[in-house]
Design an enzyme around this catalytic site. Sequence first.
Site, PDB file in Angstrom:
ATOM      1  N   HIS A   1     121.002  70.036  33.649  1.00  0.00           N
ATOM      2  CA  HIS A   1     121.263  69.935  32.122  1.00  0.00           C
ATOM      3  C   HIS A   1     122.727  69.807  31.913  1.00  0.00           C
ATOM      4  CE1 HIS A   1     117.535  70.186  30.421  1.00  0.00           C
ATOM      5  NE2 HIS A   1     117.162  71.454  30.993  1.00  0.00           N
TER       6      HIS A   1
ATOM      7  N   ASP B   1     112.173  76.575  27.983  1.00  0.00           N
ATOM      8  CA  ASP B   1     111.220  75.538  28.405  1.00  0.00           C
ATOM      9  C   ASP B   1     109.822  76.114  28.324  1.00  0.00           C
ATOM     10  OD1 ASP B   1     112.332  72.767  28.770  1.00  0.00           O
ATOM     11  OD2 ASP B   1     113.392  73.608  30.287  1.00  0.00           O
TER      12      ASP B   1
ATOM     13  N   GLU C   1     108.333  77.030  34.206  1.00  0.00           N
ATOM     14  CA  GLU C   1     108.789  77.070  33.059  1.00  0.00           C
ATOM     15  C   GLU C   1     108.005  76.274  31.945  1.00  0.00           C
ATOM     16  OE1 GLU C   1     113.017  75.174  33.034  1.00  0.00           O
ATOM     17  OE2 GLU C   1     112.174  73.939  34.603  1.00  0.00           O
TER      18      GLU C   1
ATOM     19  N   ASP D   1     122.173  67.649  52.299  1.00  0.00           N
ATOM     20  CA  ASP D   1     123.052  67.022  53.155  1.00  0.00           C
ATOM     21  C   ASP D   1     124.485  67.367  52.738  1.00  0.00           C
ATOM     22  OD1 ASP D   1     121.335  66.240  55.142  1.00  0.00           O
ATOM     23  OD2 ASP D   1     121.659  64.103  54.412  1.00  0.00           O
TER      24      ASP D   1
ATOM     25  N   ARG E   1     120.811  73.750  41.116  1.00  0.00           N
ATOM     26  CA  ARG E   1     119.498  73.158  40.494  1.00  0.00           C
ATOM     27  C   ARG E   1     119.735  71.550  40.726  1.00  0.00           C
ATOM     28  NH1 ARG E   1     117.257  75.060  34.661  1.00  0.00           N
ATOM     29  NH2 ARG E   1     119.021  74.004  33.809  1.00  0.00           N
TER      30      ARG E   1
END
Length: 276
Positions: free
Chosen positions: A52, A182, A156, A91, A77
Amino acid sequence: MPVRLTLPDTLRDRLDAADRALIGLWASASSPVTAEIVAGSGCDWVLLDAEHSPNGLESVLAQLHAMSAYPVAPLVRVPYGDTVAIKQFLDLGAQNLLVPMVDSAEQAEEIVRAVRYPPRGVRGVGSALARSARWNRVDGYLGRADETVSLTVQIESAAAVAEAERILAVDGVDAVFIGPSDLAASMGLLGQQNHPDVVDAVLRTIERAVAAGVPAGVNAFVPEDADRYIAAGASFVAVGADVAILARQTEALVARFAAGDGRSDGDVQTPPRASY
């Protein structure tokens, strides 16, 4: 002689060693400066959000660099549970991943495969080119890469809560993280994170995680919510976000000086707190 390096402990390691709930903050401003300020606050872990927030690979990498001097666990996240995105974030050196919107055990199993090298998974092999292995300066990285990565999946939705016991049983899921916002929306209660039904769903999920021996985290930007969930057994809790703290505190500071309605200093009210 080449430099041989070791990697920091993962969030999984820190949760295993903790004797209290680990307190975290979000770094959502996509700024290395802000991320470093948050990392130096004394918190235990910091969430770098690429779902977000306007974060991409380059900005997350810069923030990991900025935070590396501090004894916090960065939790990144990813935007979604995509195999390619997960490979790229791993990576660049993200050791602790949070994957949003995981609704089923089958989805969790696919995400576990995405963070593991073959034959246990499908992660592409590029360690010689990548910060994850410090460009092959971490001895034996390929053989023990699983030890250097922790995976948290986000519960969520009402569907995920119903599936929680199966998600918690997936080998390779090191922790779950509950998103009340959510979850509330999926229950038809958009914007009502503190609705009794939402709180009950969060508490039931924490209870199931405790019973399964899997750490459960939760977003709780209102202190009373954080207290409630820690008392219920949450192992790690996010208690605020850089952008929200900046927004609320600048509002309160301006209100202190610009009220202009004849109130005394003590009458100026801090803007209401919001939970995520």
